[in-house]
Enzyme design. Structure first.
Site: not given
Ligand code: HBI
Ligand code: FE
Length: 280
Positions: A130, A135, A176, A195
């Site tokens: 993913h 991304h 997303e 994904s």
């Molecule tokens: N951590 N690894 C990871 N990936 C994310 O997409 C992610 C996160 N921590 C917090 C977070 N997303 C959210 O705060 C955001 O989607 C707003």
């Molecule tokens: Fe994501």
């Protein structure tokens, strides 16, 4: 084996304050690389005519192929030269403030564990497929790269203004699950769609979900579902438009949003630009 009992090195807790770990690329098993190849081939077949041109250009620039889980060190050389972004490995979801702090500094926190073979179609948490396939390709695009950094800086600020729930919806419905106009057609740029083989067809071709024009404040009012395909997708005209919509100070928006009622994921308003009204 559930995540809690998973002892994989790719999920090991970080000893560092920023939650980063080493990707330990040498530790991937043949089966993990094979899972990548299966997921990659399945998605790649669906992308022509569905993924936006900028995403496809990013995949190509990064030389992300079916050949196995990419080594972040190799991707980082290319990313750094293109847009100054870096991928940093993390063991899983990281706390919001850590996540935003990385983005604001042009570092993308990417998980590095691979889902199990019985999770090909759906996994709740982000995994390396993913994060890297979904991304990272758009981080090669200069405007999208700037949008992601601005989002991180906005996140740090939103936390201080108790508006994280509003800003998180923007991430959800753009980064997303976003769609973009391409001439008279629609294309996908959202990583959550790109994904998922099921949602890549559904988001564009199913008559069930709504497809509505992008509207920043409207999106920040809208709840989302995390357990199934989306009921509404929002369509941007260009990455430039998306980036420029985040130029203003959001403080007055948050003030207004605090007194407005939230919208349900499937709601359609009379003021919405309706590209397709769903039959959901
Ligand atoms: N951590 N690894 C990871 N990936 C994310 O997409 C992610 C996160 N921590 C917090 C977070 N997303 C959210 O705060 C955001 O989607 C707003
Ligand atoms: Fe994501």
């Amino acid at each position: 084996m559930s995540a809690a009992f998973d002892t994989s090195i790719h999920r090991s807790a970080s000893a560092r304050g920023d939650f980063t770990i080493d990707q330990h690329w040498d530790h991937y098993t043949a089966q993990e690389h094979a899972t990548w190849a299966t997921l990659y081939r399945r998605m790649h077949d669906l992308l022509p005519g569905r993924a936006c041109a900028e995403f496809l250009a990013g995949l190509e620039a990064l030389e992300v192929t079916a050949g196995g889980i990419p080594d972040f060190r190799r991707l980082n050389e290319i990313l750094d030269a293109r847009t100054g972004w870096q991928i940093v490995a993390v063991p899983g979801l990281v706390p919001d403030e850590i996540f935003f702090e990385h983005l604001a500094n042009r570092r993308f926190p990417s998980t590095c564990f691979m889902r199990r073979p019985d999770q090909l179609d759906y996994i709740e948490e982000p995994d390396v497929f993913h994060d890297v396939f979904g991304h990272v390709p758009l981080l090669v695009n200069p405007i999208f790269a700037d949008y992601m950094q601005a989002y991180g800086a906005g996140g740090v600020k939103a936390m201080g203004q108790h508006a994280l729930h509003n800003l998180a919806r923007l991430y959800w419905y753009t980064v997303e699950f976003g769609l973009i106009r391409d001439g008279d057609g629609l294309r996908i740029y959202g990583a959550g769609i790109l994904s998922s083989s099921k949602e890549s067809v559904y988001a564009l071709e199913s008559p069930v979900p709504n497809r509505l024009g992008y509207d920043l404040v409207r999106i920040m009012r809208t709840n989302y579902r995390i357990d199934d395909v989306q009921e509404s997708y929002f369509v941007i005209n260009s990455f430039d438009d998306l980036f420029r919509s985040t130029d203003p100070d959001f403080t007055p928006y948050y003030t207004t949003l605090a007194i407005m009622r939230d919208l349900k994921p499937g709601d359609v308003l009379i003021e919405d630009e309706v590209i397709h009204r769903g039959r959901g």
